[in-house]
Design a protein around this motif. Structure first.
Motif, short mmCIF file in Angstrom:
data_model
loop_
_atom_site.label_atom_id
_atom_site.label_comp_id
_atom_site.label_asym_id
_atom_site.label_seq_id
_atom_site.Cartn_x
_atom_site.Cartn_y
_atom_site.Cartn_z
N ILE A 26 0.92 -1.13 -0.07
CA ILE A 26 0.16 0.11 0.07
C ILE A 26 0.97 1.27 -0.15
O ILE A 26 0.62 2.08 -0.79
N ILE A 27 1.86 1.18 0.84
CA ILE A 27 2.65 2.32 1.02
C ILE A 27 3.58 2.62 -0.25
O ILE A 27 3.69 3.76 -0.77
N THR A 30 -6.96 -3.30 2.17
CA THR A 30 -7.38 -2.66 3.62
C THR A 30 -8.37 -3.41 4.27
O THR A 30 -8.41 -3.70 5.61
N LYS A 31 -9.31 -4.34 3.57
CA LYS A 31 -10.40 -5.14 4.25
C LYS A 31 -9.49 -6.27 4.76
O LYS A 31 -9.75 -6.54 6.01
N LEU A 32 -8.48 -6.60 4.18
CA LEU A 32 -7.71 -7.94 4.75
C LEU A 32 -6.78 -7.27 6.32
O LEU A 32 -6.76 -8.19 7.15
N LEU A 33 -6.34 -6.24 5.83
CA LEU A 33 -5.66 -5.77 7.11
C LEU A 33 -6.58 -5.60 8.26
O LEU A 33 -6.17 -5.92 9.55
N CYS A 34 -7.96 -5.03 8.09
CA CYS A 34 -8.87 -4.95 9.18
C CYS A 34 -9.25 -6.20 9.53
O CYS A 34 -9.50 -6.51 11.13
N THR A 35 -9.26 -7.37 9.00
CA THR A 35 -9.37 -8.76 9.29
C THR A 35 -8.31 -9.28 10.57
O THR A 35 -8.81 -9.70 11.63
N HIS A 36 -6.94 -8.85 10.30
CA HIS A 36 -6.17 -9.07 10.92
C HIS A 36 -6.32 -8.14 12.41
O HIS A 36 -6.05 -8.65 13.46
N PHE A 37 -6.67 -6.78 12.03
CA PHE A 37 -6.83 -6.21 13.38
C PHE A 37 -7.78 -6.59 14.05
O PHE A 37 -7.91 -6.54 15.45
N ASN A 38 -8.85 -7.11 13.67
CA ASN A 38 -9.93 -7.71 14.47
C ASN A 38 -9.40 -8.61 15.26
O ASN A 38 -9.94 -9.01 16.30
N ASP A 39 -8.70 -9.73 14.76
CA ASP A 39 -7.99 -10.79 15.38
C ASP A 39 -7.23 -10.24 16.58
O ASP A 39 -7.52 -10.82 17.65
N PHE A 40 -6.39 -9.33 16.12
CA PHE A 40 -5.53 -8.95 17.51
C PHE A 40 -6.53 -7.96 18.38
O PHE A 40 -6.03 -8.25 19.62
N GLU A 41 -7.44 -7.40 18.18
CA GLU A 41 -8.18 -6.60 19.20
C GLU A 41 -9.08 -7.73 19.76
O GLU A 41 -9.11 -7.47 21.06
N ASN A 42 -9.28 -8.65 19.32
CA ASN A 42 -10.16 -9.73 20.20
C ASN A 42 -9.24 -10.31 21.04
O ASN A 42 -9.74 -10.63 22.16
N GLN A 43 -8.02 -10.69 20.73
CA GLN A 43 -6.89 -11.04 21.55
C GLN A 43 -6.79 -10.30 22.71
O GLN A 43 -6.78 -10.62 23.82
#
Length: 201
Positions: free
Chosen positions: A98-99, A109-122
């Motif tokens: 992206i950069i 960006t959607k894939l990134l958000c998927t990972h962020f969701n996992d980390f947020e849940n953790q």
């Protein structure tokens, strides 16, 4: 700016370790032979001992191990390693493209958000990402991933305002590291843009 020593500078700043960055303009053959296949290295000097380490994750772990920042048990340390590797893969596969392209790709960006969701849940289940009772290298890597992504999106006016509400635990992690004066000063003096994205992982 994201450079090959970006993570090390944040890590050393957070740990309060004094460091000196020396860039080489020339490398003789004898020194090249010592480097073997490594494209990057750190020279560690302690008393009369001197040696080279290659690969950024190895360097980060070495620094962390020397400052009790890698977990207090084998299980926690293994979890730290797992998160560090995951973050590095995400940066390489999603963030850097992206950069470097300077284009906000919605699919990525959607894939990134998927990972962020996992980390947020953790992080909703444990204050610290590796499940221990103190901050570790895993938390710092998560912070760097979240911060560089968020700042780049903010620079492009893209959905960044949603992150604070959607990822409160990642936001808390960000605020924790930014409360460190040395870390905050370093990050504020380094912008995220395509011309300066040279993160080597």
């Amino acid at each position: 700016m994201i450079s090959s020593i970006y993570i090390f500078k944040i890590l050393l700043s957070y740990l309060g370790v004094e460091y000196e960055i020396n860039q080489l303009s020339e490398i003789n053959q004898e020194f090249t032979n010592k480097l073997e296949s490594y494209n990057q290295f750190i020279k560690h000097t302690q008393k009369d001992e001197e040696y080279l380490l290659g690969q950024s994750a190895v360097i980060s772990r070495y620094i962390s191990n020397n400052h009790n920042f890698s977990g207090k048990s084998l299980q926690e340390s293994a979890r730290v390693d797992d998160i560090v590797e995951s973050v590095l893969e995400i940066i390489e596969e999603y963030v850097l493209p992206i950069i470097n392209s300077n284009i906000i790709n919605e699919e990525i960006t959607k894939l990134l958000c998927t990972h962020f969701n996992d980390f947020e849940n953790q992080l909703s289940k444990s204050t610290f990402s590796a499940g221990g009772d103190s901050t570790t290298l895993a938390d710092l890597y998560l912070f760097i991933l979240y911060d560089i992504t968020l700042r780049y999106l903010e620079n492009h006016g893209y959905m960044a305002h949603q992150f604070n509400e959607k990822y409160p635990h990642l936001e808390r992690l960000k605020l924790h590291f930014l409360s460190n004066k040395s870390v905050s000063e370093f990050i504020n003096s380094n912008s995220i843009n395509s011309r300066s994205s040279q993160l080597i992982i």
